[in-house]
Design a protein around this motif. Structure first.
Motif, PDB file in Angstrom:
ATOM      1  N   MET A  10       0.818  -1.212   0.000  1.00  0.00           N
ATOM      2  CA  MET A  10       0.000   0.000   0.000  1.00  0.00           C
ATOM      3  C   MET A  10       0.856   1.269   0.000  1.00  0.00           C
ATOM      4  O   MET A  10       0.559   2.236  -0.707  1.00  0.00           O
ATOM      5  CB  MET A  10      -0.901  -0.008   1.238  1.00  0.00           C
ATOM      6  CG  MET A  10      -1.710   1.251   1.403  1.00  0.00           C
ATOM      7  SD  MET A  10      -2.201   1.457   3.110  1.00  0.00           S
ATOM      8  CE  MET A  10      -3.443   0.168   3.200  1.00  0.00           C
ATOM      9  N   ASP A  45       0.111   9.777   4.225  1.00  0.00           N
ATOM     10  CA  ASP A  45      -0.698  10.041   5.416  1.00  0.00           C
ATOM     11  C   ASP A  45      -2.015   9.273   5.298  1.00  0.00           C
ATOM     12  O   ASP A  45      -2.981   9.757   4.747  1.00  0.00           O
ATOM     13  CB  ASP A  45      -0.948  11.550   5.519  1.00  0.00           C
ATOM     14  CG  ASP A  45      -1.555  11.932   6.857  1.00  0.00           C
ATOM     15  OD1 ASP A  45      -1.814  11.023   7.672  1.00  0.00           O
ATOM     16  OD2 ASP A  45      -1.766  13.130   7.073  1.00  0.00           O
ATOM     17  N   ILE A  49      -4.017   3.992   9.843  1.00  0.00           N
ATOM     18  CA  ILE A  49      -3.125   2.851   9.577  1.00  0.00           C
ATOM     19  C   ILE A  49      -2.132   2.696  10.729  1.00  0.00           C
ATOM     20  O   ILE A  49      -1.769   3.669  11.381  1.00  0.00           O
ATOM     21  CB  ILE A  49      -2.361   3.021   8.242  1.00  0.00           C
ATOM     22  CG1 ILE A  49      -1.762   1.690   7.801  1.00  0.00           C
ATOM     23  CG2 ILE A  49      -1.305   4.089   8.348  1.00  0.00           C
ATOM     24  CD1 ILE A  49      -1.050   1.768   6.449  1.00  0.00           C
ATOM     25  N   ARG A  50      -1.746   1.450  10.974  1.00  0.00           N
ATOM     26  CA  ARG A  50      -0.729   1.179  11.989  1.00  0.00           C
ATOM     27  C   ARG A  50       0.486   0.594  11.303  1.00  0.00           C
ATOM     28  O   ARG A  50       0.355  -0.301  10.488  1.00  0.00           O
ATOM     29  CB  ARG A  50      -1.270   0.201  13.038  1.00  0.00           C
ATOM     30  CG  ARG A  50      -2.248   0.891  13.969  1.00  0.00           C
ATOM     31  CD  ARG A  50      -3.067  -0.092  14.780  1.00  0.00           C
ATOM     32  NE  ARG A  50      -4.006   0.631  15.617  1.00  0.00           N
ATOM     33  CZ  ARG A  50      -3.764   0.996  16.875  1.00  0.00           C
ATOM     34  NH1 ARG A  50      -2.615   0.684  17.444  1.00  0.00           N
ATOM     35  NH2 ARG A  50      -4.660   1.666  17.570  1.00  0.00           N
ATOM     36  N   LEU A  51       1.639   1.103  11.648  1.00  0.00           N
ATOM     37  CA  LEU A  51       2.871   0.674  10.993  1.00  0.00           C
ATOM     38  C   LEU A  51       3.795  -0.034  11.959  1.00  0.00           C
ATOM     39  O   LEU A  51       3.786   0.221  13.160  1.00  0.00           O
ATOM     40  CB  LEU A  51       3.630   1.889  10.458  1.00  0.00           C
ATOM     41  CG  LEU A  51       3.004   2.713   9.353  1.00  0.00           C
ATOM     42  CD1 LEU A  51       3.966   3.808   8.939  1.00  0.00           C
ATOM     43  CD2 LEU A  51       2.662   1.843   8.162  1.00  0.00           C
ATOM     44  N   LEU A  52       4.622  -0.915  11.391  1.00  0.00           N
ATOM     45  CA  LEU A  52       5.803  -1.403  12.096  1.00  0.00           C
ATOM     46  C   LEU A  52       7.004  -0.837  11.348  1.00  0.00           C
ATOM     47  O   LEU A  52       6.873  -0.396  10.198  1.00  0.00           O
ATOM     48  CB  LEU A  52       5.829  -2.934  12.108  1.00  0.00           C
ATOM     49  CG  LEU A  52       4.681  -3.603  12.878  1.00  0.00           C
ATOM     50  CD1 LEU A  52       4.720  -5.107  12.684  1.00  0.00           C
ATOM     51  CD2 LEU A  52       4.739  -3.261  14.355  1.00  0.00           C
ATOM     52  N   ILE A  75       6.443  -0.674   7.527  1.00  0.00           N
ATOM     53  CA  ILE A  75       5.712  -1.904   7.232  1.00  0.00           C
ATOM     54  C   ILE A  75       4.225  -1.733   7.529  1.00  0.00           C
ATOM     55  O   ILE A  75       3.820  -1.694   8.693  1.00  0.00           O
ATOM     56  CB  ILE A  75       6.321  -3.074   8.030  1.00  0.00           C
ATOM     57  CG1 ILE A  75       7.785  -3.230   7.575  1.00  0.00           C
ATOM     58  CG2 ILE A  75       5.518  -4.354   7.839  1.00  0.00           C
ATOM     59  CD1 ILE A  75       8.509  -4.408   8.142  1.00  0.00           C
ATOM     60  N   PRO A  76       3.420  -1.610   6.465  1.00  0.00           N
ATOM     61  CA  PRO A  76       1.975  -1.531   6.690  1.00  0.00           C
ATOM     62  C   PRO A  76       1.467  -2.897   7.173  1.00  0.00           C
ATOM     63  O   PRO A  76       2.215  -3.875   7.150  1.00  0.00           O
ATOM     64  CB  PRO A  76       1.424  -1.169   5.312  1.00  0.00           C
ATOM     65  CG  PRO A  76       2.450  -1.643   4.339  1.00  0.00           C
ATOM     66  CD  PRO A  76       3.783  -1.585   5.041  1.00  0.00           C
ATOM     67  N   PRO A  77       0.223  -2.957   7.613  1.00  0.00           N
ATOM     68  CA  PRO A  77      -0.301  -4.218   8.156  1.00  0.00           C
ATOM     69  C   PRO A  77      -0.003  -5.407   7.234  1.00  0.00           C
ATOM     70  O   PRO A  77      -0.338  -5.376   6.054  1.00  0.00           O
ATOM     71  CB  PRO A  77      -1.797  -3.947   8.264  1.00  0.00           C
ATOM     72  CG  PRO A  77      -1.869  -2.480   8.514  1.00  0.00           C
ATOM     73  CD  PRO A  77      -0.768  -1.883   7.679  1.00  0.00           C
TER      74      PRO A  77
END
Lengths: 81, 144
Positions: A10, A45, A49-52, A75-77
């Motif tokens: 993404m 933006d 979203i939550r990232l690693l 790293i997106p989900p």
């Protein structure tokens, strides 16, 4: 100093680029780099979203300090399997 | 054996790899692509990875499984690129002296893959496409 940033999935589609080199200030953190990249690529933006974060292929925290020539990946989900 | 590949995965190769004279059980798990998801009619799936790190994480899962259960060998191969409905997207094969350890390690591996391995699945369905995925982490809003 310079770091290499790679985008996948993404985030790659939203940035419109898969791989870039970015000049950052000495002692910058992963979080500070992300804020810079969001200015360069406003579509990064993504609400909610939550990232690693990975530096040189290891997961790190958002406060991790970058070094010259680090490879940084946001790293997106994940959804393997 | 821990890798990602653009080719169809060969189950027999993985079974041969984990075959061990000390093993009394070999458990294969095959994850296949399904033709429906959350009410959508799925046409195809397309997988993308951060390949170097994905293989490293798969190996880490293998190491963790070995510390948790007495297993002999483990192989995990994940497919990348377009995968047609009904094909294998991931195959995990575990050998162990006894079946309980092999089943437990297999279950552990697939659950970990879904949590930590940098692989992403794009679902192409009738009327659109979407990147699938949920994980915990820092919300982006915390960075502002």
């Amino acid at each position: 100093m310079k770091v290499r940033v790679k985008f996948f999935a993404m985030l790659r589609e939203r940035a419109g680029v898969a791989d870039l080199s970015k000049e950052v200030a000495e002692g910058s953190t992963v979080g500070e780099l992300w804020r810079q990249l969001q200015k360069d690529y406003p579509k990064l933006d993504v609400p909610g979203i939550r990232l690693l974060y990975a530096v040189n292929q290891n997961y790190v925290g958002i406060e991790h300090r970058l070094s010259d020539r680090d490879e940084v990946v946001f790293i997106p989900p994940v959804s393997g399997g | 054996m821990f890798r990602v590949t653009n080719q169809p995965i060969d189950l027999n190769e993985l079974v041969a790899y984990v075959t061990d004279p000390e093993a009394g059980a070999i458990v294969p798990f095959i994850g296949t692509t399904r033709n429906n998801n959350e009410g959508r009619k799925v046409i195809a799936l397309d997988y993308e990875a951060y390949p170097e790190m994905a293989e490293k994480e798969l190996a880490r899962i293998g190491d963790d499984a070995k510390t948790k259960w007495p297993i002999c060998k483990m192989a995990i191969v994940h497919r990348l690129g377009p995968v047609q409905i009904g094909e294998a997207s991931v195959i995990i094969v575990v050998s162990a002296a006894h079946r309980d350890a092999a089943f437990a390690a297999s279950r552990f591996a697939i659950e970990e893959i879904k949590k930590t391995v940098p692989i992403w699945k794009k679902e192409v369905f009738e009327g659109g496409e979407v990147w699938i995925g949920t994980q915990t982490g820092q919300p982006l809003s915390a960075l502002k």
